[in-house]
Write an enzyme that holds these catalytic residues in place. Structure first.
Site, PDB file in Angstrom:
ATOM      1  N   GLU A   1       9.489  15.777  15.216  1.00 47.46           N
ATOM      2  CA  GLU A   1       9.845  15.647  13.803  1.00 47.46           C
ATOM      3  C   GLU A   1       9.010  16.623  12.972  1.00 47.46           C
ATOM      4  O   GLU A   1       7.787  16.559  12.982  1.00 47.46           O
ATOM      5  CB  GLU A   1       9.599  14.211  13.334  1.00 47.46           C
ATOM      6  CG  GLU A   1      10.161  13.953  11.961  1.00 47.46           C
ATOM      7  CD  GLU A   1      10.078  12.492  11.542  1.00 47.46           C
ATOM      8  OE1 GLU A   1       8.998  11.887  11.695  1.00 47.46           O
ATOM      9  OE2 GLU A   1      11.083  11.963  11.040  1.00 47.46           O
TER      10      GLU A   1
ATOM     11  N   GLY B   1       6.990   5.145   8.274  1.00 44.11           N
ATOM     12  CA  GLY B   1       6.162   6.342   8.382  1.00 44.11           C
ATOM     13  C   GLY B   1       6.309   6.973   9.746  1.00 44.11           C
ATOM     14  O   GLY B   1       7.367   6.865  10.382  1.00 44.11           O
TER      15      GLY B   1
ATOM     16  N   LYS C   1       0.832  -1.206   0.000  1.00 44.09           N
ATOM     17  CA  LYS C   1       0.000   0.000   0.000  1.00 44.09           C
ATOM     18  C   LYS C   1       0.870   1.261   0.000  1.00 44.09           C
ATOM     19  O   LYS C   1       1.471   1.620   0.991  1.00 44.09           O
ATOM     20  CB  LYS C   1      -0.931   0.049   1.216  1.00 44.09           C
ATOM     21  CG  LYS C   1      -2.021   1.102   0.967  1.00 44.09           C
ATOM     22  CD  LYS C   1      -2.597   1.733   2.208  1.00 44.09           C
ATOM     23  CE  LYS C   1      -1.822   2.887   2.738  1.00 44.09           C
ATOM     24  NZ  LYS C   1      -1.919   4.138   1.946  1.00 44.09           N
TER      25      LYS C   1
ATOM     26  N   GLU D   1       9.884   1.244  10.639  1.00 39.49           N
ATOM     27  CA  GLU D   1      10.905   2.272  10.406  1.00 39.49           C
ATOM     28  C   GLU D   1      10.209   3.601  10.619  1.00 39.49           C
ATOM     29  O   GLU D   1       9.410   4.020   9.786  1.00 39.49           O
ATOM     30  CB  GLU D   1      11.388   2.237   8.955  1.00 39.49           C
ATOM     31  CG  GLU D   1      11.982   0.943   8.521  1.00 39.49           C
ATOM     32  CD  GLU D   1      13.490   0.935   8.657  1.00 39.49           C
ATOM     33  OE1 GLU D   1      14.031   1.787   9.381  1.00 39.49           O
ATOM     34  OE2 GLU D   1      14.109   0.054   8.050  1.00 39.49           O
TER      35      GLU D   1
ATOM     36  N   GLY E   1       2.939   4.268  13.543  1.00 38.41           N
ATOM     37  CA  GLY E   1       3.681   3.072  13.951  1.00 38.41           C
ATOM     38  C   GLY E   1       3.098   2.473  15.221  1.00 38.41           C
ATOM     39  O   GLY E   1       2.937   1.255  15.342  1.00 38.41           O
TER      40      GLY E   1
ATOM     41  N   CYS F   1      13.570  10.686   6.806  1.00 44.65           N
ATOM     42  CA  CYS F   1      13.522  10.265   8.216  1.00 44.65           C
ATOM     43  C   CYS F   1      14.871  10.442   8.888  1.00 44.65           C
ATOM     44  O   CYS F   1      14.942  10.678  10.084  1.00 44.65           O
ATOM     45  CB  CYS F   1      13.007   8.835   8.328  1.00 44.65           C
ATOM     46  SG  CYS F   1      13.769   7.724   7.162  1.00 44.65           S
TER      47      CYS F   1
ATOM     48  N   GLU G   1       3.530   8.014  15.291  1.00 42.74           N
ATOM     49  CA  GLU G   1       2.136   7.912  15.725  1.00 42.74           C
ATOM     50  C   GLU G   1       1.438   6.720  15.042  1.00 42.74           C
ATOM     51  O   GLU G   1       0.801   5.900  15.700  1.00 42.74           O
ATOM     52  CB  GLU G   1       1.463   9.235  15.354  1.00 42.74           C
ATOM     53  CG  GLU G   1       0.078   9.411  15.868  1.00 42.74           C
ATOM     54  CD  GLU G   1      -0.579  10.618  15.191  1.00 42.74           C
ATOM     55  OE1 GLU G   1       0.147  11.527  14.711  1.00 42.74           O
ATOM     56  OE2 GLU G   1      -1.813  10.609  15.103  1.00 42.74           O
TER      57      GLU G   1
HETATM   58  P1  NAP Z   1       1.865   8.310   8.015  1.00 45.69           P
HETATM   59  O1  NAP Z   1       0.473   8.636   8.345  1.00 45.69           O
HETATM   60  O2  NAP Z   1       2.696   7.621   9.021  1.00 45.69           O
HETATM   61  O3  NAP Z   1       1.817   7.473   6.652  1.00 45.69           O
HETATM   62  C1  NAP Z   1       2.620   6.395   6.299  1.00 45.69           C
HETATM   63  C2  NAP Z   1       1.794   5.293   5.651  1.00 45.69           C
HETATM   64  O4  NAP Z   1       0.911   4.692   6.615  1.00 45.69           O
HETATM   65  C3  NAP Z   1       0.883   5.775   4.554  1.00 45.69           C
HETATM   66  O5  NAP Z   1       0.823   4.802   3.539  1.00 45.69           O
HETATM   67  C4  NAP Z   1      -0.422   5.917   5.271  1.00 45.69           C
HETATM   68  O6  NAP Z   1      -1.530   5.928   4.420  1.00 45.69           O
HETATM   69  C5  NAP Z   1      -0.430   4.716   6.151  1.00 45.69           C
HETATM   70  N1  NAP Z   1      -1.319   4.763   7.297  1.00 45.69           N
HETATM   71  C6  NAP Z   1      -1.826   5.845   7.946  1.00 45.69           C
HETATM   72  N2  NAP Z   1      -2.576   5.470   8.997  1.00 45.69           N
HETATM   73  C7  NAP Z   1      -2.564   4.115   9.040  1.00 45.69           C
HETATM   74  C8  NAP Z   1      -3.138   3.128   9.896  1.00 45.69           C
HETATM   75  N3  NAP Z   1      -3.872   3.460  10.954  1.00 45.69           N
HETATM   76  N4  NAP Z   1      -2.897   1.827   9.633  1.00 45.69           N
HETATM   77  C9  NAP Z   1      -2.134   1.460   8.595  1.00 45.69           C
HETATM   78  N5  NAP Z   1      -1.569   2.336   7.745  1.00 45.69           N
HETATM   79  C10 NAP Z   1      -1.766   3.665   7.958  1.00 45.69           C
HETATM   80  O7  NAP Z   1       2.623   9.606   7.572  1.00 45.69           O
HETATM   81  P2  NAP Z   1       1.956  10.960   7.037  1.00 45.69           P
HETATM   82  O8  NAP Z   1       0.675  11.274   7.744  1.00 45.69           O
HETATM   83  O9  NAP Z   1       1.932  10.902   5.588  1.00 45.69           O
HETATM   84  O10 NAP Z   1       3.046  11.991   7.532  1.00 45.69           O
HETATM   85  C11 NAP Z   1       2.970  12.489   8.850  1.00 45.69           C
HETATM   86  C12 NAP Z   1       4.338  12.568   9.451  1.00 45.69           C
HETATM   87  O11 NAP Z   1       4.956  11.290   9.466  1.00 45.69           O
HETATM   88  C13 NAP Z   1       5.323  13.407   8.681  1.00 45.69           C
HETATM   89  O12 NAP Z   1       5.150  14.758   8.913  1.00 45.69           O
HETATM   90  C14 NAP Z   1       6.610  12.860   9.189  1.00 45.69           C
HETATM   91  O13 NAP Z   1       6.932  13.427  10.429  1.00 45.69           O
HETATM   92  C15 NAP Z   1       6.332  11.405   9.379  1.00 45.69           C
HETATM   93  N6  NAP Z   1       6.819  10.585   8.240  1.00 45.69           N
HETATM   94  C16 NAP Z   1       7.926   9.845   8.433  1.00 45.69           C
HETATM   95  C17 NAP Z   1       8.420   9.089   7.395  1.00 45.69           C
HETATM   96  C18 NAP Z   1       9.649   8.254   7.559  1.00 45.69           C
HETATM   97  O14 NAP Z   1      10.278   7.890   6.564  1.00 45.69           O
HETATM   98  N7  NAP Z   1      10.023   7.892   8.760  1.00 45.69           N
HETATM   99  C19 NAP Z   1       7.802   9.087   6.161  1.00 45.69           C
HETATM  100  C20 NAP Z   1       6.629   9.847   5.993  1.00 45.69           C
HETATM  101  C21 NAP Z   1       6.171  10.592   7.050  1.00 45.69           C
HETATM  102  P3  NAP Z   1      -2.005   7.306   3.747  1.00 45.69           P
HETATM  103  O15 NAP Z   1      -0.828   8.179   3.514  1.00 45.69           O
HETATM  104  O16 NAP Z   1      -2.562   6.872   2.494  1.00 45.69           O
HETATM  105  O17 NAP Z   1      -2.953   7.895   4.725  1.00 45.69           O
END
Ligand code: NAP
Ligand code: MG
Length: 494
Positions: free
Chosen positions: A398, A245, A193, A267, A250, A301, A248
């Site tokens: 972050e 991702g 996904k 991660e 995670g 990240c 939160e």
């Molecule tokens: P995110 O919500 O953690 O998204 C990562 C992935 O998880 C996306 O595919 C997302 O889907 C999916 N997801 C969201 N909620 C889920 C759930 N309850 N169960 C399973 N999968 C779920 O990240 P974001 O909201 O796009 O970004 C928010 C913050 O996360 C950023 O500002 C940054 O601080 C952090 N982030 C960190 C990394 C990293 O490499 N460590 C990468 C991205 C973001 P959808 O996107 O389709 O909702």
């Protein structure tokens, strides 16, 4: 730039890929609509225009994808083919990614905003990831154990089964490759996904996998949002979840996976300390401190978001870093010479500018940048905050945008103590010409990767992952095989 202008510049293949009907889900080797026909838009962050309509997978669609992956796993169409044949197919997929790197890079730039040259480079990296893991199927072995002579005991290293892989938007195809390549090398099947902001390249990967000879049902791609991801995590027939991702999400995934006791690897985020001592090679340290946090518009990240400077060099370093950073061209990823694109979405723009306001309220001073750029698209000025204390929110949380917090320190002890004073532990860097200081700091820093006199350097063979709340499990290298295999002890009474 209007959407139609963007599109006329696209090569034939990319235009065909984008201009078709809504992009569908890829399940069991076929393109299908979502069961309830829902779609969502994916946006070009440089223009705020809609790029394509994408099928929105709900519970029924996730069920279908998991069933396809389960059937493909159990009937052995992939697991049980000879290892050398798996290698040939994975190598072919690597070659196809490389041959299509320009098109894939363009899709990634349109969807994510990053500079085209960088995106295309990442696609070559994805090919290398598949090439690296293509080498493994013939080398994954078990073991014979020294039990007593009346028994023959051995260990088989077997695939885990159906792997749910949930990907962020910052390095969409690269993060997908880090998960899909080792999973396939170990004989698993996948339900992938991509993030809702950047679904395009994962869909194209699914097509290329079929072209390479990966059997139908082995790699399934479901697009949607977090709810789609949650259905995968909760699904009783998924054996393992790999996630990259936010911390939160995670946490939510770990909690949700507890219901079915799935294997989980995470991660998550980082707030990585980049520690520069007064005896460092200043020119390289200045350039790398800037690129280490501003590349990919800070959406990395491992971004070097906390810059620790030894007292005696602080002012000079900040001045030189500001000068260097002013020379980095900000603009749409398709423009020539651009090094910093927009942030990925309006949501991310809000978040980043929100943190810039918080930094100012906390008393930090923007030595450079400090606001949104007044033009279409989600552009933010590269921002260097001085006068930061490590306990401020901008030093602890972050931000995931082009914002660095500069913090002074007095000696190795102080640098390491402050550097470690965070919930995260993904990466750290040390700059010094003193070998002993470098190794002592490298040992004392609580992070999954430590760089000495460089930043973000690595290779497919070096394991990557987090200490503390940056997650657990290691991707890349041989370590990733542990995530995608399980051990079985067989004891035969002779
Ligand atoms: P995110 O919500 O953690 O998204 C990562 C992935 O998880 C996306 O595919 C997302 O889907 C999916 N997801 C969201 N909620 C889920 C759930 N309850 N169960 C399973 N999968 C779920 O990240 P974001 O909201 O796009 O970004 C928010 C913050 O996360 C950023 O500002 C940054 O601080 C952090 N982030 C960190 C990394 C990293 O490499 N460590 C990468 C991205 C973001 P959808 O996107 O389709 O909702
Ligand atoms: Mg998008």
């Amino acid at each position: 730039m209007a959407m139609t202008d963007v599109r006329t510049e696209l090569p034939e293949a990319a235009r065909r890929f984008l201009d078709g009907k809504p992009k569908q889900l890829f399940i069991d080797g076929k393109w299908v609509d979502a069961a309830d026909g829902r779609t969502f838009d994916t946006i070009d962050p440089a223009t705020e225009q809609v790029l394509a309509k994408i099928a929105f997978a709900g519970k029924e669609d996730v069920d279908r994808a998991v069933t396809a992956a389960r059937t493909a796993f159990e009937d052995g169409r992939w697991r049980d083919i000879p290892p050398r044949k798996k290698e040939t197919i994975l190598r072919r997929l690597a070659d196809l990614i490389e041959a299509n790197a320009d098109e894939l890079g363009l899709l990634e730039t349109l969807d994510n905003g990053k500079p085209l040259r960088m995106a295309t480079g990442e696609m070559r990296g994805c090919a290398e990831t598949f090439r690296y893991y293509a080498g493994w199927p013939t080398k994954i072995t078990g073991d014979v154990l020294p039990t007593d002579p009346g028994k023959h005991s051995y260990v088989r290293r077997e695939p885990v089964g159906v792997c749910g892989q949930i990907i962020p938007w910052n390095f969409p195809l690269a993060m997908a490759s880090w998960k899909v390549a080792p999973a396939l090398a170990c004989g698993n099947t996948c339900v992938l996904k991509p993030a809702e902001q950047t679904p395009l390249t994962a869909l194209r990967l699914a097509e290329l996998a079929i072209e390479a000879g990966v059997p139908e049902g082995v790699l399934n791609v479901v697009t949607g949002d977090g709810t789609t991801g949650a259905f995968i995590v909760e699904h009783p027939d998924v054996d393992k979840i790999a996630f990259t991702g936010s911390v939160e999400v995670g946490r939510q995934i770990m909690a949700a996976a507890a219901g079915t006791l799935k294997k989980v690897s995470l991660e998550l985020g980082g707030k990585s300390p980049n520690i520069v001592f007064a005896d460092a090679d200043m020119e390289t340290a200045v350039r790398t401190a800037s690129l280490g946090v501003f590349m990919n518009t800070g959406q990395i990240c491992t971004a070097a978001t906390r810059l620790f400077l030894e007292d005696s060099i602080h002012d000079d370093f900040v001045g030189r870093m500001s000068e260097f950073t002013k020379g980095l061209k900000v603009g749409p990823g398709l423009d020539e010479g651009v090094l910093i694109g927009p942030v990925v979405s309006d949501e991310q723009l809000e978040r980043v500018t929100g943190y810039i306001d918080i930094g100012k309220e906390e008393g930090a001073e923007a030595a450079l940048g400090g606001k949104r750029i007044d033009r279409a698209g989600y552009f933010v000025e590269p921002t260097i905050f001085t006068g930061v204390r490590n306990d401020m929110r901008i030093a602890q949380e972050e931000i995931f945008g082009p914002v660095v917090s500069v913090i002074p320190f007095t000696d190795v002890e102080d640098a390491v103590t402050q550097g470690n004073d965070t919930q995260y532990g993904l990466a750290a860097a040390v700059w010094t010409r003193d070998i002993s200081k470098a190794h002592r700091a490298a040992a004392a820093l609580k992070a999954g990767s430590v760089w000495v006199n460089c930043y973000s350097e690595g290779d497919m063979s070096t394991p990557f992952g987090g200490y503390k709340q940056s997650g657990f499990g290691r991707e890349r290298g041989e370590a990733s095989l542990d995530l995608y295999t399980q051990l079985k002890s067989v004891v035969v009474k002779l």
